[in-house]
Design a protein around this motif. Structure first.
Motif, PDB file in Angstrom:
ATOM      1  N   THR A  41      23.282 -10.383  10.003  1.00 49.80           N
ATOM      2  CA  THR A  41      23.134 -10.098   8.535  1.00 49.80           C
ATOM      3  C   THR A  41      21.713 -10.242   7.854  1.00 49.80           C
ATOM      4  O   THR A  41      21.149 -10.056   6.942  1.00 49.80           O
ATOM      5  N   TYR A  42      21.068 -11.471   8.648  1.00 53.11           N
ATOM      6  CA  TYR A  42      19.782 -11.805   8.359  1.00 53.11           C
ATOM      7  C   TYR A  42      19.043 -10.488   8.383  1.00 53.11           C
ATOM      8  O   TYR A  42      18.114 -10.271   7.585  1.00 53.11           O
ATOM      9  N   GLY A  43      19.000  -9.587   9.378  1.00 53.93           N
ATOM     10  CA  GLY A  43      18.513  -8.442   9.514  1.00 53.93           C
ATOM     11  C   GLY A  43      18.507  -7.578   8.349  1.00 53.93           C
ATOM     12  O   GLY A  43      17.526  -6.994   8.002  1.00 53.93           O
ATOM     13  N   LEU A  44      19.727  -7.510   7.859  1.00 51.12           N
ATOM     14  CA  LEU A  44      19.972  -6.748   6.527  1.00 51.12           C
ATOM     15  C   LEU A  44      19.417  -7.202   5.414  1.00 51.12           C
ATOM     16  O   LEU A  44      18.795  -6.583   4.572  1.00 51.12           O
ATOM     17  N   ALA A  45      19.182  -8.713   5.354  1.00 58.62           N
ATOM     18  CA  ALA A  45      18.657  -9.364   4.420  1.00 58.62           C
ATOM     19  C   ALA A  45      17.038  -9.062   4.239  1.00 58.62           C
ATOM     20  O   ALA A  45      16.546  -8.897   3.406  1.00 58.62           O
ATOM     21  N   LEU A  46      16.588  -9.113   5.458  1.00 58.01           N
ATOM     22  CA  LEU A  46      15.148  -8.755   5.680  1.00 58.01           C
ATOM     23  C   LEU A  46      14.821  -7.139   5.175  1.00 58.01           C
ATOM     24  O   LEU A  46      14.134  -6.972   4.350  1.00 58.01           O
ATOM     25  N   LEU A  55      29.087  -4.247   7.561  1.00 57.52           N
ATOM     26  CA  LEU A  55      30.078  -3.576   8.430  1.00 57.52           C
ATOM     27  C   LEU A  55      29.528  -2.436   8.890  1.00 57.52           C
ATOM     28  O   LEU A  55      29.341  -2.316  10.150  1.00 57.52           O
ATOM     29  N   GLU A  56      28.722  -1.570   8.060  1.00 54.99           N
ATOM     30  CA  GLU A  56      28.384  -0.333   8.556  1.00 54.99           C
ATOM     31  C   GLU A  56      27.096  -0.591   9.377  1.00 54.99           C
ATOM     32  O   GLU A  56      27.003   0.013  10.335  1.00 54.99           O
ATOM     33  N   ARG A  57      26.498  -1.826   9.384  1.00 57.28           N
ATOM     34  CA  ARG A  57      25.340  -2.011  10.099  1.00 57.28           C
ATOM     35  C   ARG A  57      25.672  -2.597  11.478  1.00 57.28           C
ATOM     36  O   ARG A  57      25.445  -2.097  12.605  1.00 57.28           O
ATOM     37  N   TYR A  58      26.820  -3.266  11.433  1.00 51.03           N
ATOM     38  CA  TYR A  58      27.321  -3.927  12.652  1.00 51.03           C
ATOM     39  C   TYR A  58      27.702  -2.811  13.602  1.00 51.03           C
ATOM     40  O   TYR A  58      27.514  -2.779  14.759  1.00 51.03           O
ATOM     41  N   ARG A  59      28.523  -1.969  12.890  1.00 55.29           N
ATOM     42  CA  ARG A  59      28.727  -0.787  13.746  1.00 55.29           C
ATOM     43  C   ARG A  59      27.783   0.230  14.383  1.00 55.29           C
ATOM     44  O   ARG A  59      27.800   0.644  15.489  1.00 55.29           O
ATOM     45  N   ALA A  60      26.581   0.246  13.465  1.00 56.78           N
ATOM     46  CA  ALA A  60      25.514   0.780  14.131  1.00 56.78           C
ATOM     47  C   ALA A  60      24.851   0.022  15.219  1.00 56.78           C
ATOM     48  O   ALA A  60      24.577   0.615  16.312  1.00 56.78           O
TER      49      ALA A  60
END
Ligand code: GLN
Length: 337
Positions: A79-84, A146-151
């Motif tokens: 989630t931190y990656g997505l926040a960045l 979720l989309e990111r975690y799936r990737a």
């Protein structure tokens, strides 16, 4: 991937991994599985899985690698990656620091000088990171997560376990308390229930040790999933994510971990640990019994031994005979690694 391990040697390495797994299989069995709900299955504490994925796509497994468990705090990394990505490094750093706190994961302490939580690997910082994820409402934010975690995992079936989410929402005073304090200090904005639900939804996404190893390998591979080729996070943020894992990923045991294991990692209270050895591989460990810091007892012991046996400590001198029987970090691969 490294060509240090010759083909003939790979079977030996696999055998060593199995032996390590077996050796720690009964270690810490009596440990209290403190975070599990009372109705968790009785055999929960016995689960023990170790899975690895090389950036060349080779995978190896020992033990219970297909048992699902909630990510809990391991989610904080992704989630931190997505926040960045959603906010850029500078704006994210203005809201959440990168300093180890030395305090337990759920402590109500802040970096008062910079007016922000210490880092995104403890609850305060992870709640801010959840607040920073773009989206119109909780549903959209959770969908994007979720989309990111799936990737990252290459598993299109990853989902939020609604039962675990509900359980967490019911016993959630501490996270709510943190949010109220942070909002009063101007560290988070908007609706607190939404922030907490976004964060706890990410904690409730279930994976297996095998999934987790791919998620780690994606970071080791510069943000691109080595199995699917899909990019999960922009390359420019990988360094920031993995650095904060190294300094803050194991809560208040991060210093000891850096000293003894020396691999960027993140733990969660389900007894999961994700390890990232940049440019080589990721591995996922799952074993529910926890130590006083909230880290998996068997997981920590196994990782310490893995690091020594295979010379994985990122700061160890390969010439130091205490560390590793091979000169480079290597684990078994197909046809010569
Ligand atoms: N969901 C947990 C919480 O916020 C995660 C904590 C953890 O894994 N350390 O309480």
């Amino acid at each position: 991937m490294s060509d240090v391990v010759a083909v003939g040697e790979q079977e030996l390495v696999r055998k060593q991994l199995d032996e390590l797994h077996a050796r720690f299989g009964s270690f810490g069995e009596d440990q209290v599985v403190s975070y599990y709900p009372e109705d968790a299955p009785d055999d929960q504490r016995h689960f023990f899985g170790l899975a690895g994925t090389n950036i060349d796509g080779t995978q190896w497994q020992a033990g219970d690698c297909s048992v699902p468990f909630p990510l809990h705090s391991v989610s904080k990394v992704f989630t931190y990656g997505l926040a960045l990505e959603d906010n850029g490094a500078e704006a994210t750093l203005a809201r959440v620091g990168v300093e180890p706190s030395g305090d337990p994961f759920n402590s109500i302490t802040f970096d008062e000088v910079h007016h922000r939580p210490y880092n995104p690997m403890i609850n305060a910082g992870a709640l801010v990171a959840a607040n920073l994820v773009a989206g119109r409402d909780v549903d959209e934010k959770v969908d994007r997560i979720l989309e990111r975690y799936r990737a990252y995992s290459g598993n299109p079936n990853l989902a939020v376990d609604q039962r675990i989410l509900r359980q967490q929402l019911r016993s959630n005073d501490r996270n709510l308390g943190l949010c109220y304090v942070m909002r009063s200090l101007g560290m988070i904005t908007g609706d607190i229930d939404e922030v907490v639900e976004t964060y706890l939804s990410a904690c409730s996404i279930t994976v297996t040790a095998a999934d987790l190893s791919v998620m780690g390998a994606t970071l080791a591979n510069g943000g691109r999933n080595p199995l699917t080729g899909e990019r999960a996070v922009a390359r420019e943020y990988v360094r920031d994510i993995v650095s904060v894992m190294m300094t803050c990923g194991m809560y208040d045991a991060a210093g000891q971990w850096a000293n003894e294991v020396g691999i960027p990692a993140k733990s969660g209270v389900s007894g999961d640990i994700v390890c990232v050895l940049p440019r080589y591989f990721g591995f996922g460990v799952y074993s529910p019994g926890l130590d006083v810091h909230g880290n998996s007892v068997r997981g920590v012991a196994l990782c310490r031994e893995l690091s020594e046996t295979f010379g994985l400590h990122v700061f160890a001198d390969p010439a130091d005979s205490r560390f590793g029987r091979v000169a480079q970090p290597t684990l078994p691969g197909d046809g010569g690694g």
